[in-house]
Design a protein around this motif. Structure first.
Motif, PDB file in Angstrom:
ATOM      1  N   PHE A 306      -1.247  -1.283  -4.853  1.00  0.00           N
ATOM      2  CA  PHE A 306      -1.604  -1.498  -3.443  1.00  0.00           C
ATOM      3  C   PHE A 306      -0.387  -1.655  -2.544  1.00  0.00           C
ATOM      4  O   PHE A 306      -0.455  -1.335  -1.363  1.00  0.00           O
ATOM      5  CB  PHE A 306      -2.647  -2.623  -3.295  1.00  0.00           C
ATOM      6  N   LEU A 309       0.486   1.733  -1.725  1.00  0.00           N
ATOM      7  CA  LEU A 309      -0.474   2.294  -0.775  1.00  0.00           C
ATOM      8  C   LEU A 309      -0.301   1.707   0.626  1.00  0.00           C
ATOM      9  O   LEU A 309      -1.062   2.014   1.535  1.00  0.00           O
ATOM     10  CB  LEU A 309      -1.904   2.067  -1.278  1.00  0.00           C
ATOM     11  N   PHE A 311      -0.146  -1.767   1.480  1.00  0.00           N
ATOM     12  CA  PHE A 311      -0.752  -3.064   1.797  1.00  0.00           C
ATOM     13  C   PHE A 311       0.175  -4.206   1.392  1.00  0.00           C
ATOM     14  O   PHE A 311       0.944  -4.075   0.433  1.00  0.00           O
ATOM     15  CB  PHE A 311      -2.098  -3.196   1.081  1.00  0.00           C
ATOM     16  N   LEU A 330      -6.063  -6.594   2.932  1.00  0.00           N
ATOM     17  CA  LEU A 330      -6.600  -5.273   3.262  1.00  0.00           C
ATOM     18  C   LEU A 330      -6.690  -5.038   4.757  1.00  0.00           C
ATOM     19  O   LEU A 330      -6.873  -3.905   5.197  1.00  0.00           O
ATOM     20  CB  LEU A 330      -7.936  -5.083   2.548  1.00  0.00           C
ATOM     21  N   GLY A 335     -12.194  -2.195   4.855  1.00  0.00           N
ATOM     22  CA  GLY A 335     -11.303  -2.026   3.705  1.00  0.00           C
ATOM     23  C   GLY A 335     -11.632  -3.026   2.607  1.00  0.00           C
ATOM     24  O   GLY A 335     -11.689  -2.687   1.416  1.00  0.00           O
ATOM     25  N   ALA A 413      -9.166   1.544  -5.238  1.00  0.00           N
ATOM     26  CA  ALA A 413      -8.383   2.427  -4.363  1.00  0.00           C
ATOM     27  C   ALA A 413      -9.175   3.700  -4.040  1.00  0.00           C
ATOM     28  O   ALA A 413      -9.206   4.159  -2.893  1.00  0.00           O
ATOM     29  CB  ALA A 413      -7.052   2.773  -5.024  1.00  0.00           C
ATOM     30  N   MET A 416     -11.770   3.090  -1.414  1.00  0.00           N
ATOM     31  CA  MET A 416     -11.191   3.018  -0.071  1.00  0.00           C
ATOM     32  C   MET A 416     -10.828   4.422   0.430  1.00  0.00           C
ATOM     33  O   MET A 416     -11.049   4.752   1.593  1.00  0.00           O
ATOM     34  CB  MET A 416      -9.968   2.103  -0.064  1.00  0.00           C
ATOM     35  N   LEU A 417     -10.287   5.224  -0.482  1.00  0.00           N
ATOM     36  CA  LEU A 417      -9.886   6.585  -0.123  1.00  0.00           C
ATOM     37  C   LEU A 417     -11.098   7.398   0.339  1.00  0.00           C
ATOM     38  O   LEU A 417     -11.067   8.070   1.372  1.00  0.00           O
ATOM     39  CB  LEU A 417      -9.232   7.239  -1.348  1.00  0.00           C
ATOM     40  N   LEU A 421     -10.258   4.855   4.231  1.00  0.00           N
ATOM     41  CA  LEU A 421      -9.626   3.580   4.567  1.00  0.00           C
ATOM     42  C   LEU A 421      -8.212   3.450   4.019  1.00  0.00           C
ATOM     43  O   LEU A 421      -7.590   2.413   4.120  1.00  0.00           O
ATOM     44  CB  LEU A 421     -10.511   2.420   4.092  1.00  0.00           C
ATOM     45  N   LEU A 422      -7.764   4.506   3.358  1.00  0.00           N
ATOM     46  CA  LEU A 422      -6.332   4.549   3.042  1.00  0.00           C
ATOM     47  C   LEU A 422      -5.818   5.965   3.071  1.00  0.00           C
ATOM     48  O   LEU A 422      -6.586   6.919   2.930  1.00  0.00           O
ATOM     49  CB  LEU A 422      -5.995   3.820   1.741  1.00  0.00           C
ATOM     50  N   THR A 423      -4.519   6.063   3.275  1.00  0.00           N
ATOM     51  CA  THR A 423      -3.915   7.391   3.381  1.00  0.00           C
ATOM     52  C   THR A 423      -2.935   7.571   2.236  1.00  0.00           C
ATOM     53  O   THR A 423      -2.240   6.625   1.844  1.00  0.00           O
ATOM     54  CB  THR A 423      -3.166   7.533   4.719  1.00  0.00           C
TER      55      THR A 423
END
Ligand SMILES: *Cc1c(COP(=O)(O)O)cnc(C)c1O
Length: 424
Positions: A306, A309, A311, A330, A335, A413, A416-417, A421-423
């Motif tokens: 994380f 990623l 965070f 998060l 998230g 993860a 979230m992806l 919610l994450l790049t």
């Protein structure tokens, strides 16, 4: 990871490979602690000559249960303590800590907490926010606390001044961060606190809430000056095998006082049928150092992934640890929910259930919990909890084995992806 049964994004899988290679040193460090603690436990089994007879069943009063008595000597050896109680009759960590506090404190005694506000469920036991029937406050025990410093560590100067100004029967330390963002206390720091207390006030009993801390380091608080520790068997100490229970370990005169509170004054530790649980408790204790190592690897892996990623995580992957808890910040509600849903989707039990935030009694904010465990509420199994409030942090802990823990973290993860919610 090259082959997988799960539908992970390829970029996540290559991050995974990178991280596993980065974490070699950390994992080796964890392995050396596991090796040491596993030998500590194994040698306690050998020293106490554990045999088939000890795995038997007692009923009724449970007099002369040699399995129970031997397990209590063995657990004392594992904790470097004089004596212990380790029993399925303790219904939770809170109950165990409650028995210990009521065992030690009498009306008009003063208790001083050295680590700020204690874990949520202790607030009722202490009766400090409001009147709680039967709490320590209701029995006339006086409670004071020294707040933590800005950096979340104990305020040694304030502790010294407070101890000099009054007499305290019990000085109380919470080793784990619990569900706060303060750091957990290393054994080294606990040792310093014990020295401070004993120097100013040698008769003050030092009690440590050891929940989530057992076998994370090579020593336990009882080996560095604490008089009494207590913890839960559905966290570290039960190795993921004990179905319920708790333990108290420390000075034998104090353990006796706790036994009088656990059963009845004048009766104490001589009773308590084990109903066939001895075998699971022995197996749990035997597994505990290894299981804790697996949970630590899962936590370190989660921190590494994380933070890659983007965070904020605490502790970080390369920090020394004093408990098995990992917080991941998060940043927003969506998230946090997606993270918890991902963890739940990788659980061996109830993977198909989708956790939702709910207003839990006793909490100001909604709470979301991901838990798919063999033992209800066991947080040595992979689980995540979070109140829905700033900074939207999840507290993740457990993992009975690293590979399932790693999968759970990757699923968090992935979830979230998939929700954008994450790049990557
Ligand atoms: C888990 C925990 C407790 C006890 O909680 P239970 O849920 O009753 O077992 C107490 N203190 C800390 C720091 C804990 O982590």
């Amino acid at each position: 990871m090259e082959q997988t049964f799960f539908n992970f994004d390829k970029r996540l899988l290559s991050l995974d490979t990178e991280i596993i290679s980065d974490l070699k040193g950390q994992f080796e460090k964890i392995d050396s602690i596991v090796q040491y603690n596993q030998q500590k436990v194994l040698s306690a089994f050998i020293k106490n000559r554990v045999s088939e007879t000890h795995l038997g069943i007692s009923t009724g009063y449970g007099y002369d249960d040699i399995g129970r008595e031997t397990l209590e000597r063995l657990w004392a050896d594992c904790m470097g303590a004089e004596d212990s109680l380790i029993r399925h009759n303790f219904v939770s960590g809170t109950h165990t800590l409650c028995v210990a506090l009521f065992g030690l404190l009498r009306p008009n005694d003063k208790m001083l907490c050295l680590t700020g506000r204690p874990y949520d469920t202790l607030i009722g036991v202490l009766g400090i926010d409001k009147h709680v029937d039967g709490s320590l406050a209701d029995y006339g025990v006086k409670y004071r606390q020294v707040d933590l410093k800005e950096d979340g560590l104990p305020d040694e100067e304030a502790i010294i001044n407070t101890l000099k100004n009054d007499n305290y029967k019990v000085a109380y330390i919470q080793r784990s961060r619990g569900y706060s963002l303060r750091p957990s206390l290393s054994i080294e720091r606990i040792e310093r606190l014990c020295k401070i207390v004993k120097e100013i006030s040698p008769d003050t009993i030092i009690m440590v809430d050891n929940c989530y801390g057992e076998f994370v380091e090579k020593k336990e608080p009882t080996e560095v000056g604490a008089d009494l520790i207590a913890g839960s068997l559905i966290k570290n100490a039960g190795g993921g095998i004990a179905p319920t229970g708790g333990y108290i370990a420390g000075r034998s005169d104090l353990v006796d006082k706790c036994a009088f509170r656990l059963t009845a004054p004048g009766v104490g530790r001589e009773v308590g049928a084990t109903l066939g649980h001895n075998r699971e408790l022995y197996m749990g204790v035997f597994a505990a150092p290894h299981t804790v190592g697996e949970a630590l690897k899962t936590a370190v892996y989660c921190a590494a992934l994380f933070s890659k990623l983007g965070f904020a995580v605490t502790p970080s992957a390369d920090e020394d640890r004093a408990d098995i808890i990992q917080s991941v910040i998060l940043g927003n509600r969506e998230g946090l929910i997606a993270f918890c849903k991902g963890i739940q989707s990788g659980a061996p039990i109830d993977s198909f259930v989708s956790p939702e935030p709910w207003a839990m009694p006793g909490y100001d904010d909604e709470v979301i919990m991901a838990a798919g465990s063999f033992t209800l509420g066991a947080s040595i199994e992979l689980s995540a909890d979070a109140p829905l409030r700033e900074p939207f942090a999840a507290w993740m802990q457990g993992g009975l084995n690293f590979h399932s823990g790693q999968t759970g973290v990757l699923l968090a993860a992935q979830s979230m992806l998939e929700n954008g919610l994450l790049t990557l």
